[in-house]
Scaffold this active site. Structure first.
Site, PDB file in Angstrom:
ATOM      1  N   HIS A  50       0.828  -1.207   0.000  1.00 57.33           N
ATOM      2  CA  HIS A  50       0.000   0.000   0.000  1.00 57.33           C
ATOM      3  C   HIS A  50       0.865   1.260   0.000  1.00 57.33           C
ATOM      4  O   HIS A  50       0.447   2.313  -0.496  1.00 57.33           O
ATOM      5  CB  HIS A  50      -0.947  -0.014   1.197  1.00 57.33           C
TER       6      HIS A  50
ATOM      7  N   ASP B 147       2.939   8.519  12.663  1.00 58.52           N
ATOM      8  CA  ASP B 147       1.817   7.791  12.066  1.00 58.52           C
ATOM      9  C   ASP B 147       1.208   6.842  13.096  1.00 58.52           C
ATOM     10  O   ASP B 147      -0.016   6.775  13.251  1.00 58.52           O
ATOM     11  CB  ASP B 147       2.299   7.019  10.840  1.00 58.52           C
ATOM     12  N   LYS B 148       2.061   6.147  13.806  1.00 60.72           N
ATOM     13  CA  LYS B 148       1.591   5.225  14.845  1.00 60.72           C
ATOM     14  C   LYS B 148       0.945   5.982  16.010  1.00 60.72           C
ATOM     15  O   LYS B 148      -0.086   5.587  16.540  1.00 60.72           O
ATOM     16  CB  LYS B 148       2.762   4.369  15.331  1.00 60.72           C
TER      17      LYS B 148
ATOM     18  N   ARG C 213       5.247  12.651  25.823  1.00 64.32           N
ATOM     19  CA  ARG C 213       6.408  12.409  26.682  1.00 64.32           C
ATOM     20  C   ARG C 213       7.578  11.884  25.841  1.00 64.32           C
ATOM     21  O   ARG C 213       8.726  12.297  26.045  1.00 64.32           O
ATOM     22  CB  ARG C 213       6.030  11.408  27.775  1.00 64.32           C
TER      23      ARG C 213
ATOM     24  N   ASN D 269       8.253   2.007  28.755  1.00 60.06           N
ATOM     25  CA  ASN D 269       7.048   2.596  28.159  1.00 60.06           C
ATOM     26  C   ASN D 269       6.937   2.264  26.674  1.00 60.06           C
ATOM     27  O   ASN D 269       5.838   2.042  26.156  1.00 60.06           O
ATOM     28  CB  ASN D 269       7.069   4.119  28.349  1.00 60.06           C
TER      29      ASN D 269
ATOM     30  N   ARG E  38     -25.877  -9.282   9.045  1.00 64.64           N
ATOM     31  CA  ARG E  38     -25.004  -9.962  10.012  1.00 64.64           C
ATOM     32  C   ARG E  38     -25.010 -11.484   9.839  1.00 64.64           C
ATOM     33  O   ARG E  38     -24.771 -12.238  10.769  1.00 64.64           O
ATOM     34  CB  ARG E  38     -25.447  -9.615  11.434  1.00 64.64           C
TER      35      ARG E  38
END
Length: 403
Positions: free
Chosen positions: A4, A83-84, A105, A130, A213
């Site tokens: 993509h 982007d993330k 941060r 983190n 569905r």
């Protein structure tokens, strides 16, 4: 098959050409006016920001002393990019899941340092836990949303509908033609759904099933083993060949759909943190990698990539689904795949009792028909009045007429 990112570059080239041919707008010269002293090709820089470098790893848009700029939008080095951060904040919000990663941060602690002759974006060493947590959250987001079994089977059914409609709408021709691709919007879904042509009947039925569905039933999911991966082409034939009871329908390969899903940290089998350099508060001009031994074992997985397979039954017939379900579990047992034990499915004449937790009478089990009656608005209104302590009240008209 183009990725993509490559198609995004093709679309960007098409937009630049369209602006020039239609409005005589030269994007390259306009960008040069904004910064006449720029050292590089702005258009190439934009495309490389999307798709990364050439096969030899060489960039054209900016010189090597500004290679850190390529780590901002689509970081091919370790996956830490805006982007993330953007889709994390958006998707966690709309899914109602708490986002514990603070990208502000990370940006605050980000520094550009020269490591092994290359300029890279580095962060503080104390931020490593983190960032590991962020990659765990990414994996969780893929499991709960992007690659959830219901999401994947819906994608598969839409794909089948588009393939069946391709002869009429020539959808596949738009893949290499960006002008046609811009005209291929989500409206194609409604176009097929509300069509009346006989040749679109099969595609229309698939989309109608999605709307109502009536999706392919998921028979189960199991982790893909190395042994099972070697005979991928035989999966459907083995599922269809499982023994059946007398007078039961013999299933074929067309009754099954199998989806393979990969979960990782964004770098396939590799640990993206191996490519992240950090600095400490004593020397903020020197980047280094944190050894695996210094990372908490609660954060560090044994493997960074795993594959799961989801098996679906394409038929809406309950008897066929029951046979397919048994075939799947028998197939898993023969291939030594671990599955949680599944209770035997009861026949229609022996319905399973359902649990009903009543605030007045507590935990009770009822026949499914009684549960349907209890769930009616009229019955719920009676229960509510009784909870308020009412002893004399007027029955709802729809009930009093039946008495």
């Amino acid at each position: 098959m183009k990725k993509h990112e490559q198609r995004s570059v093709m679309m960007f080239d098409h937009i630049v050409k369209y602006l020039h041919d239609t409005y005589r707008f030269d994007l390259k010269s306009e960008l040069n006016k904004l910064d006449p002293n720029t050292d590089g090709d702005d258009l190439e820089f934009i495309k490389e920001m999307i798709n990364g470098p050439e096969e030899n790893g060489h960039y054209k848009g900016r010189p090597s002393n500004k290679s850190f700029l390529y780590e901002i939008v689509a970081n091919k080095r370790n996956g830490l990019d805006v982007d993330k951060f953007d889709y994390f904040a958006r998707d966690f919000h709309h899914l109602g899941i708490k986002n514990s990663f603070d990208h502000n941060r990370y940006i605050t602690f980000a520094r550009v340092l020269e490591v092994d002759g290359q300029w890279q974006i580095c962060t503080r060493d104390k931020e490593v836990p983190n960032i590991y947590e962020m990659f765990h959250m990414r994996s969780s987001l893929h499991r709960k949303a992007y690659q959830h079994k219901t999401n994947k089977v819906t994608e598969l059914m839409i794909r089948d509908a588009l393939l069946k409609a391709d002869k009429t709408y020539k959808i596949s021709e738009a893949i290499g033609d960006m002008e046609k691709y811009t005209e291929l919007t989500d409206g194609i879904f409604e176009k097929i759904l509300y069509s009346t042509e006989e040749e679109l009947k099969d595609a229309r039925e698939i989309l109608q099933n999605i709307h109502s569905r009536k999706l392919h039933r998921c028979l189960g999911e199991t982790k893909l083993t190395d042994e099972l991966a070697t005979k991928k082409k035989k999966w459907k034939s083995e599922l269809a060949a499982m023994p059946t009871y007398k007078d039961e329908e013999r299933l074929s390969e067309s009754h099954f759909e199998i989806i393979v899903t990969t979960f990782d940290f964004g770098k396939k089998e590799k640990n993206p943190m191996d490519n992240l350099n950090v600095y400490n508060k004593f020397d903020n001009k020197k980047g280094f990698k944190v050894p695996r031994e210094q990372v908490s074992q609660f954060l560090l997985p044994h493997k960074f990539s795993e594959k799961w397979i989801s098996v679906y039954c394409t038929s809406l017939d309950e008897n066929t689904q029951r046979v397919a379900q048994r075939n799947f579990y028998e197939w898993c047992q023969r291939n030594n795949l671990n599955l949680s034990p599944r209770p035997p499915q009861l026949q229609k004449d022996d319905p399973q009792p359902k649990v009903f937790n009543d605030p007045i009478h507590g935990h009770m089990e009822f026949h499914p028909i009684l549960v349907k009656i209890i769930d009616t608005p009229q019955f719920q209104r009676l229960r509510y009045i009784k909870q308020l302590g009412g002893s004399l009240f007027r029955l709802p008209r729809s009930i009093s007429q039946q008495i």
